[in-house]
Design an enzyme around this catalytic site. Structure first.
Site, PDB file in Angstrom:
ATOM      1  N   CYS A 115       0.817  -1.234   0.000  1.00 46.60           N
ATOM      2  CA  CYS A 115       0.000   0.000   0.000  1.00 46.60           C
ATOM      3  C   CYS A 115       0.841   1.270   0.000  1.00 46.60           C
ATOM      4  CB  CYS A 115      -0.929  -0.001   1.198  1.00 46.60           C
ATOM      5  SG  CYS A 115      -1.921  -1.480   1.293  1.00 46.60           S
ATOM      6  N   HIS A 255      -3.866   6.704   2.716  1.00 51.92           N
ATOM      7  CA  HIS A 255      -4.218   5.404   2.129  1.00 51.92           C
ATOM      8  C   HIS A 255      -5.580   4.985   2.669  1.00 51.92           C
ATOM      9  CE1 HIS A 255      -4.313   1.330   0.941  1.00 51.92           C
ATOM     10  NE2 HIS A 255      -3.982   0.830   2.111  1.00 51.92           N
ATOM     11  N   ASN A 285     -10.215  -0.936  -0.254  1.00 52.66           N
ATOM     12  CA  ASN A 285      -8.751  -0.793  -0.173  1.00 52.66           C
ATOM     13  C   ASN A 285      -8.137  -1.249  -1.498  1.00 52.66           C
ATOM     14  OD1 ASN A 285      -6.016  -1.042   0.293  1.00 52.66           O
ATOM     15  ND2 ASN A 285      -6.216  -2.120   2.238  1.00 52.66           N
TER      16      ASN A 285
END
Ligand code: ACO
Length: 328
Positions: A115, A255, A285
């Site tokens: 990520c 994020h 996500n």
């Protein structure tokens, strides 16, 4: 005053058409819309179509960014694709993107930092541009995590979505650009979030597939704890490095892994809630793609304007974490 060496001159993004809603997951695992919304903030995620690959998502996001920059693919010196769900074992997804764009003057390779990958890519692009080794760099964050998700595991399957975002970086000419970055890694915690198969440790076999070793394993609660601390710390440090305070930040783009992590990060960094860009409800996500998709949306919606002070912050498998402070 810090003099930036590189700046983001354009952005683009692409998310596939297919959507999995929370109601879809109610049908396939023991979960509820209420649980998913209150625990994560997610409502929908986009899912890659049959026949599409990570490089297709990447190339579309990149084309959109190059169009905005008014550049041709031949102008690009370097293509960095941040991904942990590339097209094939090797070569790098960036090579397929180069082919799809026809950007044959560019060197191309992938960054595997989960990520945090997009911010790692920005930092690398900044280093190449600062040292005069590249002029135009395409940094892409792209994932098709649905292809490595176990859709019988309610702990993980509700969380992930697919998509790509891209930024074009060029030399800075004034005080606009990347002012500070911060990258960190702690490999001791690799076992808390990983895919056990697909590599040399557990090469693909009938047994590995039967055991689902090609899918994501995560200790959610542990990841959550580390993410809250690391993202908060990183945001505070990068804001300080940029010689700002939390109040100077026009937009925080974290994020998008969990709304509760985002809220805790903003609070710690002293950035007001209305200055935090959130689109987790629409995309879930998307790992390395989440920040560049959010950045592109925030710019195209007119929220992020020229001269705004923007902070990115991310945390992911590795563990890796990173932050960047940018005057747009
Ligand atoms: N629906 C219903 N119940 C569920 C679901 C679901 N989809 N998933 C888990 N549960 C259950 C668990 O089984 C557990 O039940 P138990 O108490 O009977 O064992 C209960 O809900 C509570 O589980 P917790 O783990 O405490 O739930 P938590 O509040 O921590 O939320 C979550 C879980 C959403 C996964 C959270 O921990 C999280 O977001 N973690 C971080 C994820 C992340 O940031 N990943 C980072 C990057 S991803 C990358 O790098 C690729």
């Amino acid at each position: 005053m810090i003099k930036p060496k590189s700046k983001i001159i354009a952005t683009g993004s692409y998310t596939p058409d297919k959507i999995y809603t929370n109601e879809y997951f109610e049908k396939i695992v023991d979960t509820s819309d209420e649980w998913i919304r209150t625990r994560t903030g997610m409502k929908e995620r986009h899912i890659i179509g049959e026949g599409q690959n990570t490089s297709d998502l990447s190339a579309q996001a990149a084309r959109n960014a190059l169009d905005e920059a008014n550049l041709s693919p031949q102008d690009v010196d370097m293509i960095l694709v941040a991904t942990v769900s590339g097209d094939v074992g090797f070569p790098a997804t960036a090579c397929f993107v180069q082919e799809k764009l026809g950007a044959y003057n560019a060197i191309a390779f992938d960054i595997s930092a989960a990520c945090s990958g997009f911010i790692y890519g920005l930092d690398l692009a900044d280093a190449y541009i600062s040292s005069g080794r590249a002029k135009y760099v395409l940094v892409i964050g792209a994932e098709a995590l649905s292809r490595i998700t176990d859709y019988s595991d309610r702990n993980t399957c509700v969380l992930f979505g697919d998509g790509a975002g891209a930024a074009v970086l060029a030399p800075a000419e004034d005080d606009h650009g990347i002012l500070a970055t911060l990258l960190q890694t702690d490999g001791r915690l690799n076992h808390l979030l990983y895919v056990p198969g697909l590599g040399t440790k557990n090469p693909p076999s009938h047994e590995s597939v039967d055991q689902g070793l090609h899918t994501i394993r995560m200790e959610g609660r542990e990841v959550f704890k580390h993410a809250v601390k690391a993202m908060g710390d990183a945001a505070v440090q990068v804001i300080k490095k940029a010689e700002w305070s939390g109040k100077d930040v026009d937009w925080l783009i974290p994020h998008q892994a969990n709304l509760r992590i985002i809220d805790a990060t903003a609070k710690r960094a002293n950035v007001a809630q209305e200055r935090v860009f959130i689109n987790i409800h629409k995309y879930g996500n998307t790992s390395a793609a989440s920040i560049p998709i959010a950045l592109d949306e925030a710019r195209k919606q007119g929220k992020i304007k020229d001269g705004h002070n923007v902070v990115f912050v991310a945390f992911g498998a590795g563990f890796t974490w990173a932050a960047a402070a940018i005057k747009m």
